[in-house]
Design a protein around this motif. Structure first.
Motif, PDB file in Angstrom:
ATOM      1  N   ALA A  59       0.805  -1.222   0.000  1.00  0.00           N
ATOM      2  CA  ALA A  59       0.000   0.000   0.000  1.00  0.00           C
ATOM      3  C   ALA A  59       0.834   1.266   0.000  1.00  0.00           C
ATOM      4  O   ALA A  59       0.295   2.354   0.065  1.00  0.00           O
ATOM      5  N   ALA A  60       2.155   1.139  -0.074  1.00  0.00           N
ATOM      6  CA  ALA A  60       3.012   2.320  -0.027  1.00  0.00           C
ATOM      7  C   ALA A  60       3.165   2.940  -1.413  1.00  0.00           C
ATOM      8  O   ALA A  60       3.370   2.242  -2.394  1.00  0.00           O
ATOM      9  N   MET A  61       3.040   4.276  -1.466  1.00  0.00           N
ATOM     10  CA  MET A  61       3.201   5.011  -2.719  1.00  0.00           C
ATOM     11  C   MET A  61       4.320   6.033  -2.512  1.00  0.00           C
ATOM     12  O   MET A  61       4.358   6.705  -1.485  1.00  0.00           O
ATOM     13  N   ILE A  62       5.188   6.192  -3.507  1.00  0.00           N
ATOM     14  CA  ILE A  62       6.298   7.137  -3.375  1.00  0.00           C
ATOM     15  C   ILE A  62       6.435   8.010  -4.617  1.00  0.00           C
ATOM     16  O   ILE A  62       6.003   7.634  -5.702  1.00  0.00           O
ATOM     17  N   CYS A  63       7.071   9.196  -4.432  1.00  0.00           N
ATOM     18  CA  CYS A  63       7.461  10.019  -5.570  1.00  0.00           C
ATOM     19  C   CYS A  63       8.947   9.801  -5.830  1.00  0.00           C
ATOM     20  O   CYS A  63       9.597   9.000  -5.157  1.00  0.00           O
ATOM     21  N   SER A  64       9.514  10.524  -6.777  1.00  0.00           N
ATOM     22  CA  SER A  64      10.912  10.287  -7.145  1.00  0.00           C
ATOM     23  C   SER A  64      11.869  10.687  -6.026  1.00  0.00           C
ATOM     24  O   SER A  64      13.016  10.267  -6.011  1.00  0.00           O
ATOM     25  N   PHE A  65      11.414  11.534  -5.082  1.00  0.00           N
ATOM     26  CA  PHE A  65      12.242  11.898  -3.934  1.00  0.00           C
ATOM     27  C   PHE A  65      11.962  10.986  -2.743  1.00  0.00           C
ATOM     28  O   PHE A  65      12.457  11.196  -1.651  1.00  0.00           O
ATOM     29  N   CYS A 119       9.144  10.787  -1.115  1.00  0.00           N
ATOM     30  CA  CYS A 119       8.077  11.189  -0.223  1.00  0.00           C
ATOM     31  C   CYS A 119       7.129   9.993  -0.231  1.00  0.00           C
ATOM     32  O   CYS A 119       6.826   9.449  -1.290  1.00  0.00           O
ATOM     33  N   THR A 120       6.654   9.581   0.950  1.00  0.00           N
ATOM     34  CA  THR A 120       5.973   8.298   1.071  1.00  0.00           C
ATOM     35  C   THR A 120       4.574   8.464   1.631  1.00  0.00           C
ATOM     36  O   THR A 120       4.376   9.154   2.635  1.00  0.00           O
ATOM     37  N   PHE A 121       3.609   7.847   0.987  1.00  0.00           N
ATOM     38  CA  PHE A 121       2.214   7.959   1.405  1.00  0.00           C
ATOM     39  C   PHE A 121       1.535   6.609   1.306  1.00  0.00           C
ATOM     40  O   PHE A 121       1.953   5.755   0.521  1.00  0.00           O
ATOM     41  N   CYS A 122       0.468   6.422   2.093  1.00  0.00           N
ATOM     42  CA  CYS A 122      -0.310   5.198   1.938  1.00  0.00           C
ATOM     43  C   CYS A 122      -1.194   5.351   0.698  1.00  0.00           C
ATOM     44  O   CYS A 122      -1.455   6.470   0.237  1.00  0.00           O
ATOM     45  N   SER A 123      -1.653   4.239   0.154  1.00  0.00           N
ATOM     46  CA  SER A 123      -2.407   4.317  -1.098  1.00  0.00           C
ATOM     47  C   SER A 123      -3.722   5.060  -0.900  1.00  0.00           C
ATOM     48  O   SER A 123      -4.204   5.730  -1.806  1.00  0.00           O
ATOM     49  N   ARG A 124      -4.298   4.985   0.303  1.00  0.00           N
ATOM     50  CA  ARG A 124      -5.560   5.679   0.535  1.00  0.00           C
ATOM     51  C   ARG A 124      -5.374   7.194   0.448  1.00  0.00           C
ATOM     52  O   ARG A 124      -6.114   7.898  -0.249  1.00  0.00           O
ATOM     53  N   CYS A 125      -4.354   7.723   1.140  1.00  0.00           N
ATOM     54  CA  CYS A 125      -4.076   9.159   1.050  1.00  0.00           C
ATOM     55  C   CYS A 125      -3.684   9.539  -0.378  1.00  0.00           C
ATOM     56  O   CYS A 125      -4.118  10.567  -0.894  1.00  0.00           O
ATOM     57  N   ALA A 126      -2.856   8.712  -0.998  1.00  0.00           N
ATOM     58  CA  ALA A 126      -2.374   9.035  -2.343  1.00  0.00           C
ATOM     59  C   ALA A 126      -3.532   9.179  -3.320  1.00  0.00           C
ATOM     60  O   ALA A 126      -3.516  10.046  -4.193  1.00  0.00           O
ATOM     61  N   HIS A 127      -4.550   8.335  -3.160  1.00  0.00           N
ATOM     62  CA  HIS A 127      -5.667   8.376  -4.095  1.00  0.00           C
ATOM     63  C   HIS A 127      -6.752   9.353  -3.663  1.00  0.00           C
ATOM     64  O   HIS A 127      -7.210  10.173  -4.449  1.00  0.00           O
ATOM     65  N   GLU A 128      -7.158   9.286  -2.368  1.00  0.00           N
ATOM     66  CA  GLU A 128      -8.323  10.064  -1.939  1.00  0.00           C
ATOM     67  C   GLU A 128      -7.988  11.526  -1.712  1.00  0.00           C
ATOM     68  O   GLU A 128      -8.803  12.406  -1.948  1.00  0.00           O
ATOM     69  N   HIS A 129      -6.783  11.805  -1.208  1.00  0.00           N
ATOM     70  CA  HIS A 129      -6.447  13.190  -0.861  1.00  0.00           C
ATOM     71  C   HIS A 129      -5.505  13.833  -1.861  1.00  0.00           C
ATOM     72  O   HIS A 129      -5.547  15.033  -2.083  1.00  0.00           O
ATOM     73  N   LEU A 130      -4.597  13.043  -2.414  1.00  0.00           N
ATOM     74  CA  LEU A 130      -3.525  13.631  -3.222  1.00  0.00           C
ATOM     75  C   LEU A 130      -3.724  13.412  -4.720  1.00  0.00           C
ATOM     76  O   LEU A 130      -3.018  14.004  -5.529  1.00  0.00           O
ATOM     77  N   HIS A 131      -4.636  12.547  -5.074  1.00  0.00           N
ATOM     78  CA  HIS A 131      -4.932  12.269  -6.483  1.00  0.00           C
ATOM     79  C   HIS A 131      -3.676  11.898  -7.275  1.00  0.00           C
ATOM     80  O   HIS A 131      -3.468  12.369  -8.391  1.00  0.00           O
ATOM     81  N   GLY A 132      -2.830  11.081  -6.653  1.00  0.00           N
ATOM     82  CA  GLY A 132      -1.662  10.551  -7.345  1.00  0.00           C
ATOM     83  C   GLY A 132      -0.524  11.531  -7.531  1.00  0.00           C
ATOM     84  O   GLY A 132       0.439  11.233  -8.233  1.00  0.00           O
ATOM     85  N   LYS A 133      -0.622  12.709  -6.884  1.00  0.00           N
ATOM     86  CA  LYS A 133       0.409  13.736  -7.054  1.00  0.00           C
ATOM     87  C   LYS A 133       1.039  14.081  -5.705  1.00  0.00           C
ATOM     88  O   LYS A 133       0.321  14.322  -4.728  1.00  0.00           O
ATOM     89  N   CYS A 134       2.363  14.103  -5.667  1.00  0.00           N
ATOM     90  CA  CYS A 134       3.057  14.414  -4.414  1.00  0.00           C
ATOM     91  C   CYS A 134       2.816  15.865  -4.017  1.00  0.00           C
ATOM     92  O   CYS A 134       3.061  16.767  -4.823  1.00  0.00           O
TER      93      CYS A 134
END
Ligand SMILES: [Zn+2]
Ligand SMILES: [Zn+2]
Length: 82
Positions: free
Chosen positions: A21-27, A29-44
């Motif tokens: 469930a971990a999502m990261i950007c090129s730097f 920065c680490t987010f759970c998949s729920r935050c990445a999708h629901e709050h961040l819309h796939g953008k760091c």
């Protein structure tokens, strides 16, 4: 080598190195998949880069290449969806 940060920067949910469930950007920065999708819309929110699934490190390599234990959490938590 990835640092494999131990938690989501938004909600502090634990993201162990074998988490799917971990999502990261090129730097890394680490987010759970729920935050990445629901709050961040796939953008760091820190760098504006795309968030992609973090690869899992095989358990057999974790002793030699241990994950980061430094918990990085944004003071304000998740930005609200705009
Ligand atoms: Zn989260
Ligand atoms: Zn970033």
């Amino acid at each position: 080598m990835l640092k494999l940060k131990p938690c989501c920067e938004c909600c502090a949910a634990d993201l162990p190195p074998d988490s799917g469930a971990a999502m990261i950007c090129s730097f890394e920065c680490t987010f759970c998949s729920r935050c990445a999708h629901e709050h961040l819309h796939g953008k760091c929110p820190n760098c504006g880069g795309e968030l992609l699934a973090r690869p899992r490190r095989p358990a057999s390599l974790l002793a030699k290449y241990p994950p980061s234990t430094e918990r990085v959490v944004k003071p304000g938590g998740c930005p609200q969806a705009s």
